[in-house]
Design a protein around this motif. Structure first.
Motif, PDB file in Angstrom:
ATOM      1  N   LEU A   2      -7.572   3.695  -5.476  1.00 24.45           N
ATOM      2  CA  LEU A   2      -8.196   2.876  -4.439  1.00 24.45           C
ATOM      3  C   LEU A   2      -9.203   3.671  -3.617  1.00 24.45           C
ATOM      4  O   LEU A   2     -10.183   3.115  -3.107  1.00 24.45           O
ATOM      5  CB  LEU A   2      -7.126   2.292  -3.518  1.00 24.45           C
ATOM      6  N   ASP A  13     -14.461  -2.554   1.738  1.00 23.05           N
ATOM      7  CA  ASP A  13     -14.850  -3.298   0.540  1.00 23.05           C
ATOM      8  C   ASP A  13     -15.106  -4.776   0.821  1.00 23.05           C
ATOM      9  O   ASP A  13     -16.172  -5.301   0.470  1.00 23.05           O
ATOM     10  CB  ASP A  13     -13.775  -3.154  -0.539  1.00 23.05           C
ATOM     11  N   GLN A  62     -16.924  -2.784  -6.920  1.00 22.85           N
ATOM     12  CA  GLN A  62     -15.856  -3.612  -6.370  1.00 22.85           C
ATOM     13  C   GLN A  62     -15.742  -4.933  -7.133  1.00 22.85           C
ATOM     14  O   GLN A  62     -14.629  -5.432  -7.361  1.00 22.85           O
ATOM     15  CB  GLN A  62     -16.110  -3.900  -4.886  1.00 22.85           C
ATOM     16  N   ASP A  72      -5.312  -1.687   2.275  1.00 22.66           N
ATOM     17  CA  ASP A  72      -5.822  -0.338   2.531  1.00 22.66           C
ATOM     18  C   ASP A  72      -7.337  -0.277   2.656  1.00 22.66           C
ATOM     19  O   ASP A  72      -7.850   0.565   3.389  1.00 22.66           O
ATOM     20  CB  ASP A  72      -5.371   0.604   1.411  1.00 22.66           C
ATOM     21  N   CYS A  73      -8.063  -1.142   1.959  1.00 27.51           N
ATOM     22  CA  CYS A  73      -9.518  -0.986   1.872  1.00 27.51           C
ATOM     23  C   CYS A  73     -10.297  -2.228   2.281  1.00 27.51           C
ATOM     24  O   CYS A  73     -11.462  -2.372   1.885  1.00 27.51           O
ATOM     25  CB  CYS A  73      -9.920  -0.583   0.445  1.00 27.51           C
ATOM     26  N   GLN A 119      -2.930   4.824  -5.095  1.00 29.33           N
ATOM     27  CA  GLN A 119      -3.657   5.141  -3.865  1.00 29.33           C
ATOM     28  C   GLN A 119      -4.879   5.993  -4.164  1.00 29.33           C
ATOM     29  O   GLN A 119      -5.951   5.798  -3.571  1.00 29.33           O
ATOM     30  CB  GLN A 119      -2.735   5.870  -2.893  1.00 29.33           C
ATOM     31  N   SER A 121       0.833  -1.193   0.000  1.00 27.98           N
ATOM     32  CA  SER A 121       0.000   0.000   0.000  1.00 27.98           C
ATOM     33  C   SER A 121       0.874   1.251   0.000  1.00 27.98           C
ATOM     34  O   SER A 121       1.715   1.422   0.880  1.00 27.98           O
ATOM     35  CB  SER A 121      -0.913   0.007   1.227  1.00 27.98           C
ATOM     36  N   TRP A 181      -4.841  -3.147  -2.353  1.00 31.64           N
ATOM     37  CA  TRP A 181      -6.283  -2.974  -2.160  1.00 31.64           C
ATOM     38  C   TRP A 181      -6.720  -3.623  -0.848  1.00 31.64           C
ATOM     39  O   TRP A 181      -7.480  -3.029  -0.065  1.00 31.64           O
ATOM     40  CB  TRP A 181      -7.020  -3.581  -3.355  1.00 31.64           C
TER      41      TRP A 181
END
Length: 713
Positions: A232, A289, A241, A284-285, A229, A45, A281
């Motif tokens: 994302l 998600d 998604q 960080d998310c 970034q 990330s 991904w």
């Protein structure tokens, strides 16, 4: 850029060194379980700084350092393996020195405390050692930045002319596919001069189709420009998604079996970059998600188990990453833990240093909290015994309140909760402004650290409007707004944690107003008004703008503003109200006002969630697409830059010593008044009305009768 300096809590004389050993040791502990045939695969990330600074994240000093890295003589050619080897050795050495110095600092600090400051030797050495620690930390952070540049720039990216290959790489019979027409991706560029390396003709992405924007993730400079970034954070505006995951799965499926170990081939670069993007991904998310979409998570796990694990060592790493992310989500969402499995010795060292630095920060903060606040005004700490009739009236007023439902945190303190209703607001008077500020800040930090930059996107669809009171509470209103204002794709799953964050803010504002209107004497109201004003001032000086604005909203309640107590409030205290309004105007003036200068890198900050959501809504105004259907990347890039400050602020937590008894009292009072009707509470209290003294009222009646009698004579 990543230089943070010593964390200085505003209003305190003592400095506290931030516990960043988690990042440091992760950089130096290079004993990750990576197969010999796999490249370095940790920390993919790019982080908030990449989205915020973009290409400026890596300045000219980084470029010069990399140019001379990995070659013994000026005549030797650059070699990426030599660069990485030398860099890893430097990181390990610098981190080891930092760890030893940190432990030595702690020993001296404990020695000074045990001697109660009577040791002149330790007192003179500590400041110098603190400066040395900061220099060593800055060196490690710089090397970490260099490592990111090498990992992102030197490996697994393709030139822009080869981007069509990313989309049309269905053929796997050839190693390199001939480049196709780049215009088919609908990518538009402007030519600018790069500030860091003074190169002319740098292409800057302006717009592109959803497929083109996803393909640009494979560009050689995608990581360096901050594009990955930023993507994302914002891809939900133009693809779901599921569509993004399927795009990555297709790229991996078409290149995995035929990808050569030779890093120069396009298929190998596409395959490895796909894994890097997928991991970034997840890192960080995951919370916004995958944790909220079980179907998406199952699709990813099935693909990894059936397609990746049998052919490539990446599969085990991805499954381990998903397990770690799931455990972190269910446990403590705001703690930063390593995503990788390290060898036992390195893991033990990291835990030891982490606990060492955490204890150090807590000790310093505890000492700072005991110091007096930087205010010239002091309120009396005692209001005398509580009269019996006042206690009875508290229960009369509480009859208009909804029955509170305490959360798991408050249920741990049943004894203190039982006493909280009895003492009412008097306990607020007993505690100092600094104590209340610290504990309210810790409570606010707990909810803020659970949010994600993505939570602030598309807030109109959740019913968030320009006024805090307009946050919808009815499900029907929320459903209606989704049909009209939804900027995400219809099938895109959106986490609604922002509503919880805003409701928490409304609850605190209501609590402030309720505590004031339920005071049964003017003297107590003046004391409580003064206390809340001073708390709000202390909060914004400590850069806790969230609590400061919540208190301001409670004080600006229409009923509260009409109280007679404002007329007898000390002038210096009353001036704080204007200060708070000026702070509110400042926060609303610029979406990046809290990111200016260097203070946000060293000082903890909690922004106002509602103000930040309004700034994002302002950026979301207007169309996202051009006339030809291409999406405006410049618009999306600006949105990503604004929301990236959420992660930036979360990196520097407050390290105040928690007072669980006071926190439970505050939490119980806030919960009790969260749905209170302020006007109903105020109507039951005569102190909230302007009253004419009895003798003056009697004198007025006598004067009136005398005048009437005179008219008949």
């Amino acid at each position: 850029l990543q230089n943070s300096g010593c964390g200085i809590n505003p209003g305190f004389a003592e400095e506290s060194i931030e516990p960043e050993e988690e990042t440091v040791i992760k950089a130096a502990g290079n004993s990750y379980l990576v197969s010999p045939s796999l490249p370095d695969f940790h920390g993919c990330s790019p982080g908030w700084s990449s989205a915020f600074y973009g290409a400026e994240c890596f300045d000219s000093e980084v470029h010069r350092y990399i140019k001379n890295l990995g070659k013994q003589k000026s005549s030797e050619s650059q070699n990426i393996d030599a660069k990485k080897l030398e860099l890893e050795q430097l990181l390990m050495m610098e981190t080891k020195n930092y760890r030893k110095t940190m432990k030595f600092y702690q020993k001296l600090l404990q020695k000074e405390r045990s001697s109660k400051g009577k040791s002149p030797e330790t007192k003179s050495v500590l400041p110098k050692l603190r400066v040395q620690l900061q220099e060593m930390k800055s060196k490690v952070q710089f090397l970490e930045l260099v490592k990111k540049y090498i990992m992102y720039a030197e490996q697994w990216g393709v030139e822009s002319c080869v981007l069509p290959t990313v989309i049309h790489n269905g053929r796997t019979d050839t190693v390199d596919v001939a480049p196709m027409d780049e215009s088919s991706l609908f990518l538009y560029y402007n030519t600018e001069k790069h500030q860091c390396n003074n190169q002319n003709g740098i292409k800057v992405l302006q717009a592109g189709t959803p497929l083109g924007l996803m393909a640009y993730l494979y560009s050689r400079n995608a990581f360096l420009e901050g594009y990955v970034q930023q993507f994302l954070y914002t891809f939900r505006y133009f693809c779901t998604q599921e569509e993004f995951l399927q795009f990555l799965i297709d790229r991996i499926s078409r290149t995995l079996s035929s990808a050569s170990l030779d890093p120069s081939t396009s298929l190998t670069k596409i395959c490895n970059r796909s894994f890097y993007i997928l991991r970034a991904w997840i890192e960080d998310c995951y919370s916004v998600d995958f944790a909220t979409n079980t179907d998406l998570l199952c699709t990813l796990k099935d693909f990894i188990c059936s397609k990746v694990v049998p052919l490539n060592g990446y599969g085990e790493h991805l499954l381990s990453l998903l397990e770690d992310a799931s455990a972190r989500k269910s446990g403590s969402a705001h703690q930063c833990v390593s995503m990788d499995k390290c060898e036992e010795e390195s893991e033990e060292d990291r835990k030891t240093l982490h606990s060492l630095c955490k204890k150090l920060s807590e000790d310093v903060s505890r000492k700072a909290c005991l110091q007096t606040a930087n205010f010239n005004w002091k309120l009396s700490k005692g209001m005398g015994p509580i009269a019996q009739y006042q206690r009875e009236r508290l229960y009369t007023i509480s009859s208009v309140l909804s029955k509170p439902c305490y959360n798991s945190f408050t249920e741990e303190f049943p004894g203190s909760l039982a006493k909280a209703d009895e003492v009412g607001p008097y306990l607020l008077i007993e505690y100092s402004v600094q104590q209340l500020c610290c504990q309210l800040t810790l409570l606010q930090q707990e909810v803020f650290h659970k949010c994600h930059p993505v939570h602030f996107l598309n807030s109109r669809a959740l019913g968030v409007k320009d006024k805090c009171v307009a946050v919808q509470k009815a499900v029907s209103a929320e459903t209606a707004s989704l049909k009209v204002c939804n900027l995400f794709l219809s099938k895109c799953v959106q986490d609604q944690y922002l509503l919880q964050l805003l409701r928490n803010a409304d609850n605190i504002s209501t609590w402030v107003a309720a505590e004031i209107v339920t005071c049964h004497t003017s003297k107590l109201q003046v004391s409580l008004l003064s206390k809340f004003l001073l708390i709000a001032k202390c909060c914004y000086e400590q850069r806790n703008f969230a609590t400061a604005m919540q208190i301001l909203a409670g004080l600006e309640n229409l009923i509260v503003r009409q109280l007679p107590a404002w007329k007898i409030l000390p002038a210096k205290v009353a001036e704080i109200m204007e200060e708070l309004k000026a702070v509110e105007v400042f926060l609303k003036s610029d979406s990046l006002c809290l990111m200016e200068g260097e203070r946000f890198k060293t000082l903890p900050t909690i922004p106002s969630a509602h103000v930040l959501a309004m700034h994002v809504q302002q950026l979301e105004t207007g169309g996202f697409t051009m006339t030809n259907g291409a999406h405006k990347w410049t618009k999306l890039r600006n949105i990503a830059k604004v929301v990236s400050q959420v992660h930036a602020f979360q990196e520097n937590p407050y390290t105040y010593a928690p007072d669980f008894k006071l926190q439970s009292y505050l939490t119980q009072r806030i919960t009790r008044f969260k749905d209170a009707d302020i006007s109903a509470l105020a109507a039951d209290n005569c102190a909230n009305f302007h009253q004419i003294p009895a003798d003056k009222h009697s004198r007025k009646i006598q004067d009136t009768l005398r005048r009437m009698k005179a008219t008949f004579q």
